[in-house]
Design a protein around this motif. Structure first.
Motif, short mmCIF file in Angstrom:
data_model
loop_
_atom_site.label_atom_id
_atom_site.label_comp_id
_atom_site.label_asym_id
_atom_site.label_seq_id
_atom_site.Cartn_x
_atom_site.Cartn_y
_atom_site.Cartn_z
N LYS A 1 17.75 -5.66 -21.54
CA LYS A 1 17.80 -5.59 -23.17
C LYS A 1 18.99 -5.73 -23.69
N PRO B 1 11.92 -5.28 -15.16
CA PRO B 1 11.60 -4.55 -16.43
C PRO B 1 10.13 -3.71 -16.08
N ASP B 2 9.50 -3.63 -15.01
CA ASP B 2 8.52 -2.65 -15.00
C ASP B 2 8.83 -1.59 -14.11
N ASN C 1 13.62 -1.81 -17.33
CA ASN C 1 12.85 -0.77 -18.14
C ASN C 1 12.32 -1.29 -19.43
N LEU C 2 11.61 -2.28 -19.48
CA LEU C 2 11.32 -2.95 -20.78
C LEU C 2 9.80 -2.85 -20.95
N SER C 3 9.28 -2.80 -22.02
CA SER C 3 7.91 -3.17 -22.19
C SER C 3 7.58 -4.51 -22.49
N VAL C 4 6.61 -5.11 -22.23
CA VAL C 4 6.16 -6.34 -22.49
C VAL C 4 6.50 -7.07 -23.95
N ALA C 5 6.22 -6.19 -24.82
CA ALA C 5 6.57 -6.36 -26.17
C ALA C 5 8.19 -6.50 -26.35
N GLU C 6 8.71 -5.64 -25.88
CA GLU C 6 10.40 -5.78 -25.99
C GLU C 6 10.82 -7.16 -25.28
N TRP D 1 2.07 -6.45 -15.37
CA TRP D 1 3.29 -6.53 -16.28
C TRP D 1 3.46 -8.04 -16.74
N ARG E 1 0.69 -10.18 -18.46
CA ARG E 1 0.86 -9.88 -19.65
C ARG E 1 1.92 -10.46 -20.44
N PHE E 2 3.00 -10.57 -19.81
CA PHE E 2 4.33 -11.38 -20.30
C PHE E 2 3.99 -12.61 -20.50
#
Length: 599
Positions: A407, A431-432, A438-443, A473, A476-477
């Motif tokens: 990010k 990211p998972d 280390n990102l959420s799907v929303a981010e 993950w 959902r992305f």
């Protein structure tokens, strides 16, 4: 960090306020001492390097433009001084000191164990640091302070000169080596010691080094009695929490006395230090303040900064690992009237380079010979987890593919840099996973439009696992991207197998097929290999690696929907020797030879 001086103190010290310098040194000397001590593992050079660091800080404090960045600046100077000492030491290796003459206080690990009253796995971890390679000890000295809350990741990035993604990769490699070293320490401390291990270590001189770390670790993976050394290892981050700075005890230069005489002597010492530092009159005030602080026995009395301080005796436990930066001297001139003595060629046999496969690639981090190795292995492409390849330029004809690692890399400057490198852009790295992007799907979905605006061909974020899992993950992305009308042109995957048998080939290819079936998009495997992260043995044998590489690459080449694949990774140096492909530019491992023949 709470006890360290604030920006106002830095500003006042920069202006020459002795009291502010007093507070600055008192607050930060333990940080410098801890970084240097852990990096050099209590070597006799520790005192000298700390002194040189403080001299450099004082000499340049007036030029510091951003006082709020003082600590990052201080860490960067400290790291540079450590690296300079490594280079000097490798150019002229030390003669080991007789253990009977050694000062017990010179061993930083012993000091940490005693001062912090370490026991159990915390003590094992501290002892394991003796077994790390030079470059990993430097990184450990910073990461340890991050884990204990004394430094931030941004300060590590600034101090080492690495970008954030390279720092993350290097830290993961260092932690893997630390885990191996912890298993070695456990095996050696087992009572009674394994009879077979006793035979293995009989020629060992009991000084930790890379060669014996690998030999002992290999034995522990293959031995029934020693294998439990790898079990129930608590994550190092948890063990290091609260184990931050070590404040050295007060050490007074011989001849100095207490009271007012100490201050006078301290001012005399300050004059010597000022001359050595080459500072002007205004900055001599700062040096004097340092000397008074040290001699006065306050919180900063960890080290007497004198020009003629005697270094502590060398600690015999550590042998510095060879470094690519070893000094190379020019050849001696040939005397007049003589002919040069013919020398036998040391060149290695020329191996025909495999025809380049457009699919075949590698993940690369900086090592000696990377450019030549990229050419020799026959890679069609490579990446380095960064938006540019300034540190690792490739040979002509080998494509570099940039990545937006996390990010924090989604900036106009970084995206512009990536666009200048090519036509394809890799998305976020794992990211998972905590410790990676280390990102959420929303981010990730919120940031994706900025990647899409580059107009480059976009490859999805590379998940660490579960790419074929409904509701995972990646699933959902991809669902979110479709709903938001975002473009994803291909799917990136990582895969590591812990089954080292011949069945691993079909396990890997089956996963690739399942992901393609779910998303019906071109596949990029940006990391793959055999590695057991939680059990033993951790790595396969050479024969098992060769079998897997031959079968896996043949299967990937046959699959038309697989556009690219990249082995993790090209270097077989340091802690990647068990899975990498090349020791230098033209020295492939057995796995490297198999990968070179692939495609």
């Amino acid at each position: 960090m709470a006890n360290q001086p604030d920006t106002a103190t830095v500003v006042a010290a920069r202006a020459g306020d002795p009291a502010a310098v007093d507070r600055l040194v008192a607050g930060y000397l333990p940080l410098v001492y801890t970084i240097v001590g852990r990096a050099l593992e209590g070597h006799a050079d520790v005192d000298d390097v700390v002194q040189e660091t403080m001299i450099r800080v004082l000499r340049n404090l007036g030029e510091l433009r951003e006082p709020e960045a003082f600590r990052s600046w201080l860490v960067a100077i400290t790291v540079r001084q450590v690296r300079d000492r490594f280079r000097l030491r490798n150019a002229a290796p030390d003669t080991p000191l007789d253990p009977d003459l050694r000062d017990p206080g010179a061993d930083f690990t012993d000091l940490a164990i005693t001062r912090l009253e370490l026991s159990g796995q915390r003590r094992e971890t501290a002892e394991a640091t003796r077994w790390l390679d030079e470059e990993n000890r430097e990184l450990l000295s910073l990461w340890w302070l991050e884990a204990s809350g004394e430094l931030t990741r941004d300060e590590i990035v600034d101090g080492t000169g690495l970008n954030r993604q390279h720092a993350a990769v290097r830290i993961q490699r260092m932690k893997a080596q630390l885990e191996t070293a912890r298993a070695v320490v456990r095996a050696l401390h087992r009572h009674p010691i394994c009879p077979e291990l006793a035979v293995v270590i009989e020629p060992w001189d009991h000084r930790p080094n890379a060669l014996w770390r690998k030999r002992i670790a290999r034995h522990t993976r293959e031995c029934r009695l020693c294998a439990p050394a790898w079990q129930d290892l608590v994550a190092a981050e948890r063990l290091l929490a609260g184990m931050g700075l070590l404040v050295p005890s007060s050490v007074l230069t011989a001849g100095l006395t207490k009271g007012s005489a100490s201050v006078v002597s301290g001012k005399a010492v300050a004059g010597k230090l000022a001359v050595k530092a080459g500072v002007g009159v205004a900055q001599k005030v700062l040096v004097t303040a340092v000397a008074v602080t040290v001699v006065g026995g306050g919180a900063a009395a960890a080290l007497t900064l004198t020009a003629d301080t005697e270094p502590a005796p060398a600690a015999p436990q550590v042998i510095a690992a060879p470094s690519p930066s070893t000094l190379v001297l020019p050849p001696s001139p040939t005397p007049a009237g003589t002919s040069p003595t013919p020398k036998k060629s040391s060149a290695k046999p020329v191996v025909p380079v495999t025809e380049i496969s457009a699919k075949k690639g590698v993940g690369v981090w900086k090592f000696t010979g990377s450019k030549a190795a990229l050419k020799d292995v026959g890679a069609g492409w490579y990446y380095d987890w960064a938006s540019q390849n300034n540190d690792i330029p490739g040979p002509a004809g080998v494509e570099f593919v940039p990545m937006i690692w996390g990010k924090q890399n989604v900036t106009s400057a970084t995206l512009k840099e990536a666009k200048s490198e090519g036509k394809v852009l890799l998305g976020f790295n794992e990211p998972d996973m905590g410790g990676q992007a280390n990102l959420s799907v929303a981010e990730a979905l919120a940031a994706w439009p900025q990647l899409q605006a580059t107009g480059m061909r976009l490859i999805s974020p590379a998940v660490a696992y579960g790419g074929d899992t409904a509701g995972g993950w990646l699933d959902r992305f991809m669902t979110g991207a479709k709903a938001k009308n975002l473009r994803v042109d291909g799917i990136a995957l990582h895969w590591y197998g812990s089954d080292f048998s011949a069945a691993s080939v079909n396990q890997f290819l089956g996963y690739v097929d399942a992901v393609h079936k779910r998303y019906d998009k071109p596949i990029w495997i940006t990391e793959f290999g055999l590695m057991n992260f939680s059990g033993t043995p951790k790595y396969p044998t050479d024969a098992q690696k060769v079998t897997f590489i031959k079968g896996a690459t043949a299967g990937l080449e046959k699959r038309s929907f697989v556009e690219r694949y990249a082995w993790f990774g090209l270097p077989a140096v340091g802690d990647s020797v068990d899975f990498g492909l090349y020791e230098d530019g033209d020295s492939p491992t057995e796995a490297g030879k198999a990968y070179r023949a692939a495609g």
